[in-house]
Motif scaffolding. Sequence first.
Motif, PDB file in Angstrom:
ATOM      1  N   ARG A 152       4.636 -12.186  -3.879  1.00 53.01           N
ATOM      2  CA  ARG A 152       6.066 -11.845  -3.932  1.00 53.01           C
ATOM      3  C   ARG A 152       6.304 -10.335  -3.953  1.00 53.01           C
ATOM      4  O   ARG A 152       7.436  -9.886  -4.020  1.00 53.01           O
ATOM      5  CB  ARG A 152       6.705 -12.494  -5.154  1.00 53.01           C
ATOM      6  CG  ARG A 152       6.698 -14.017  -5.048  1.00 53.01           C
ATOM      7  CD  ARG A 152       7.504 -14.699  -6.103  1.00 53.01           C
ATOM      8  NE  ARG A 152       8.862 -14.198  -6.109  1.00 53.01           N
ATOM      9  CZ  ARG A 152       9.562 -14.014  -7.216  1.00 53.01           C
ATOM     10  NH1 ARG A 152       9.048 -14.291  -8.388  1.00 53.01           N
ATOM     11  NH2 ARG A 152      10.798 -13.561  -7.164  1.00 53.01           N
ATOM     12  N   LEU A 153       5.236  -9.539  -3.923  1.00 52.07           N
ATOM     13  CA  LEU A 153       5.360  -8.075  -3.918  1.00 52.07           C
ATOM     14  C   LEU A 153       4.636  -7.507  -2.711  1.00 52.07           C
ATOM     15  O   LEU A 153       3.447  -7.755  -2.508  1.00 52.07           O
ATOM     16  CB  LEU A 153       4.776  -7.478  -5.200  1.00 52.07           C
ATOM     17  CG  LEU A 153       4.835  -5.951  -5.297  1.00 52.07           C
ATOM     18  CD1 LEU A 153       6.280  -5.482  -5.463  1.00 52.07           C
ATOM     19  CD2 LEU A 153       3.988  -5.459  -6.449  1.00 52.07           C
ATOM     20  N   ARG A 154       5.376  -6.741  -1.909  1.00 53.24           N
ATOM     21  CA  ARG A 154       4.781  -6.066  -0.751  1.00 53.24           C
ATOM     22  C   ARG A 154       4.544  -4.612  -1.118  1.00 53.24           C
ATOM     23  O   ARG A 154       5.381  -3.994  -1.774  1.00 53.24           O
ATOM     24  CB  ARG A 154       5.704  -6.148   0.456  1.00 53.24           C
ATOM     25  CG  ARG A 154       6.085  -7.563   0.831  1.00 53.24           C
ATOM     26  CD  ARG A 154       6.980  -7.626   2.044  1.00 53.24           C
ATOM     27  NE  ARG A 154       8.285  -7.029   1.782  1.00 53.24           N
ATOM     28  CZ  ARG A 154       9.230  -6.870   2.700  1.00 53.24           C
ATOM     29  NH1 ARG A 154       9.022  -7.236   3.944  1.00 53.24           N
ATOM     30  NH2 ARG A 154      10.392  -6.323   2.395  1.00 53.24           N
ATOM     31  N   LEU A 155       3.418  -4.085  -0.685  1.00 56.41           N
ATOM     32  CA  LEU A 155       3.083  -2.684  -0.931  1.00 56.41           C
ATOM     33  C   LEU A 155       3.296  -1.905   0.364  1.00 56.41           C
ATOM     34  O   LEU A 155       2.762  -2.265   1.409  1.00 56.41           O
ATOM     35  CB  LEU A 155       1.629  -2.546  -1.384  1.00 56.41           C
ATOM     36  CG  LEU A 155       1.259  -3.253  -2.685  1.00 56.41           C
ATOM     37  CD1 LEU A 155      -0.225  -3.077  -2.981  1.00 56.41           C
ATOM     38  CD2 LEU A 155       2.087  -2.746  -3.845  1.00 56.41           C
ATOM     39  N   LEU A 156       4.081  -0.836   0.281  1.00 56.36           N
ATOM     40  CA  LEU A 156       4.398  -0.024   1.455  1.00 56.36           C
ATOM     41  C   LEU A 156       4.151   1.440   1.134  1.00 56.36           C
ATOM     42  O   LEU A 156       4.716   1.972   0.179  1.00 56.36           O
ATOM     43  CB  LEU A 156       5.859  -0.237   1.854  1.00 56.36           C
ATOM     44  CG  LEU A 156       6.380   0.565   3.039  1.00 56.36           C
ATOM     45  CD1 LEU A 156       5.640   0.176   4.323  1.00 56.36           C
ATOM     46  CD2 LEU A 156       7.872   0.361   3.212  1.00 56.36           C
ATOM     47  N   TYR A 157       3.301   2.060   1.913  1.00 51.84           N
ATOM     48  CA  TYR A 157       3.022   3.486   1.768  1.00 51.84           C
ATOM     49  C   TYR A 157       3.807   4.216   2.844  1.00 51.84           C
ATOM     50  O   TYR A 157       3.666   3.933   4.034  1.00 51.84           O
ATOM     51  CB  TYR A 157       1.519   3.750   1.918  1.00 51.84           C
ATOM     52  CG  TYR A 157       1.155   5.201   1.816  1.00 51.84           C
ATOM     53  CD1 TYR A 157       0.895   5.780   0.580  1.00 51.84           C
ATOM     54  CD2 TYR A 157       1.088   6.003   2.951  1.00 51.84           C
ATOM     55  CE1 TYR A 157       0.568   7.123   0.479  1.00 51.84           C
ATOM     56  CE2 TYR A 157       0.764   7.348   2.851  1.00 51.84           C
ATOM     57  CZ  TYR A 157       0.515   7.899   1.616  1.00 51.84           C
ATOM     58  OH  TYR A 157       0.193   9.234   1.508  1.00 51.84           O
ATOM     59  N   VAL A 158       4.661   5.160   2.440  1.00 49.09           N
ATOM     60  CA  VAL A 158       5.496   5.903   3.389  1.00 49.09           C
ATOM     61  C   VAL A 158       5.046   7.356   3.405  1.00 49.09           C
ATOM     62  O   VAL A 158       5.027   8.014   2.367  1.00 49.09           O
ATOM     63  CB  VAL A 158       6.991   5.808   3.007  1.00 49.09           C
ATOM     64  CG1 VAL A 158       7.837   6.661   3.931  1.00 49.09           C
ATOM     65  CG2 VAL A 158       7.455   4.367   3.032  1.00 49.09           C
ATOM     66  N   GLY A 159       4.684   7.841   4.578  1.00 52.14           N
ATOM     67  CA  GLY A 159       4.269   9.229   4.721  1.00 52.14           C
ATOM     68  C   GLY A 159       2.937   9.346   5.437  1.00 52.14           C
ATOM     69  O   GLY A 159       2.406   8.371   5.973  1.00 52.14           O
ATOM     70  N   GLN A 160       2.418  10.559   5.421  1.00 52.71           N
ATOM     71  CA  GLN A 160       1.137  10.838   6.051  1.00 52.71           C
ATOM     72  C   GLN A 160       0.038  10.190   5.214  1.00 52.71           C
ATOM     73  O   GLN A 160      -0.111  10.519   4.049  1.00 52.71           O
ATOM     74  CB  GLN A 160       0.920  12.357   6.138  1.00 52.71           C
ATOM     75  CG  GLN A 160      -0.376  12.768   6.789  1.00 52.71           C
ATOM     76  CD  GLN A 160      -0.416  12.381   8.257  1.00 52.71           C
ATOM     77  OE1 GLN A 160       0.588  12.409   8.951  1.00 52.71           O
ATOM     78  NE2 GLN A 160      -1.594  12.014   8.727  1.00 52.71           N
ATOM     79  N   PRO A 161      -0.732   9.257   5.791  1.00 55.87           N
ATOM     80  CA  PRO A 161      -1.786   8.619   5.002  1.00 55.87           C
ATOM     81  C   PRO A 161      -2.872   9.614   4.620  1.00 55.87           C
ATOM     82  O   PRO A 161      -3.092  10.607   5.319  1.00 55.87           O
ATOM     83  CB  PRO A 161      -2.352   7.547   5.924  1.00 55.87           C
ATOM     84  CG  PRO A 161      -1.531   7.554   7.154  1.00 55.87           C
ATOM     85  CD  PRO A 161      -0.642   8.745   7.132  1.00 55.87           C
ATOM     86  N   PRO A 162      -3.537   9.357   3.501  1.00 59.30           N
ATOM     87  CA  PRO A 162      -4.650  10.234   3.123  1.00 59.30           C
ATOM     88  C   PRO A 162      -5.710  10.237   4.223  1.00 59.30           C
ATOM     89  O   PRO A 162      -5.835   9.274   4.984  1.00 59.30           O
ATOM     90  CB  PRO A 162      -5.196   9.582   1.846  1.00 59.30           C
ATOM     91  CG  PRO A 162      -4.100   8.707   1.349  1.00 59.30           C
ATOM     92  CD  PRO A 162      -3.308   8.297   2.545  1.00 59.30           C
ATOM     93  N   ALA A 163      -6.466  11.311   4.287  1.00 56.16           N
ATOM     94  CA  ALA A 163      -7.466  11.480   5.351  1.00 56.16           C
ATOM     95  C   ALA A 163      -8.476  10.335   5.372  1.00 56.16           C
ATOM     96  O   ALA A 163      -8.888   9.882   6.431  1.00 56.16           O
ATOM     97  CB  ALA A 163      -8.184  12.810   5.183  1.00 56.16           C
ATOM     98  N   ASP A 164      -8.868   9.848   4.213  1.00 57.70           N
ATOM     99  CA  ASP A 164      -9.886   8.800   4.167  1.00 57.70           C
ATOM    100  C   ASP A 164      -9.288   7.418   3.863  1.00 57.70           C
ATOM    101  O   ASP A 164      -9.920   6.576   3.242  1.00 57.70           O
ATOM    102  CB  ASP A 164     -10.965   9.158   3.157  1.00 57.70           C
ATOM    103  CG  ASP A 164     -10.412   9.370   1.760  1.00 57.70           C
ATOM    104  OD1 ASP A 164      -9.174   9.459   1.624  1.00 57.70           O
ATOM    105  OD2 ASP A 164     -11.205   9.435   0.812  1.00 57.70           O
TER     106      ASP A 164
END
Length: 189
Positions: free
Chosen positions: A113-125
């Motif tokens: 029931r929880l979605r994880l969303l990363y917004v922005g430039q992803p880390p290099a690794d």
Amino acid sequence: MITPTSPSKRTSRLKFLLVILVFAAPFVAAALLNLSGWQPSGKAYGEPIVPQRNFEQEHVQLRLVDGKTWAWRDAEPHMTLIAMAGPNCAARCIDTLTKMAAARITLNNNMARLRLLYVGQPPADAAANGMRNYWAMASDVADSLAAYRPNTPDSVSALLVESDGTALARYPVGFDPSGLRKDLQKVIR
């Protein structure tokens, strides 16, 4: 002509009135507390977003890595935890993102029931550390979430968004991931 009531009838009526009073007392107390202006307050670790914003109604567009637009409303009701990293996301940033993903896992049967969303430039690794296994990656098309993005290097802030697109809480830089976990357990049941 008034007939006197028997002692057993009086006793029965008194018991009946006592039962009614026992059940009515909490309602009367709640009404009095509400009229006096008192409202219960629970301890939340996130800061409420005031005034509330609805990203669906504001047409906030987040573009996923595959080119699709993030759907605030899904077929099933899902809350969204948005993570935004400051410049140069490194060890501390990755550690916080890992703890945020772990907080989702602690929801057990409700973790879907929880979605994880990363917004922005992803880390290099990001690919090497398995971040893409837990997080959907997106970019903010019109920079609509800039007010929530941290400026501090190697840091993370977060937003908890309801399934209808309403932003509920903000977790600024330096937030406690275990507090976030406790908030998630209260909200997602």
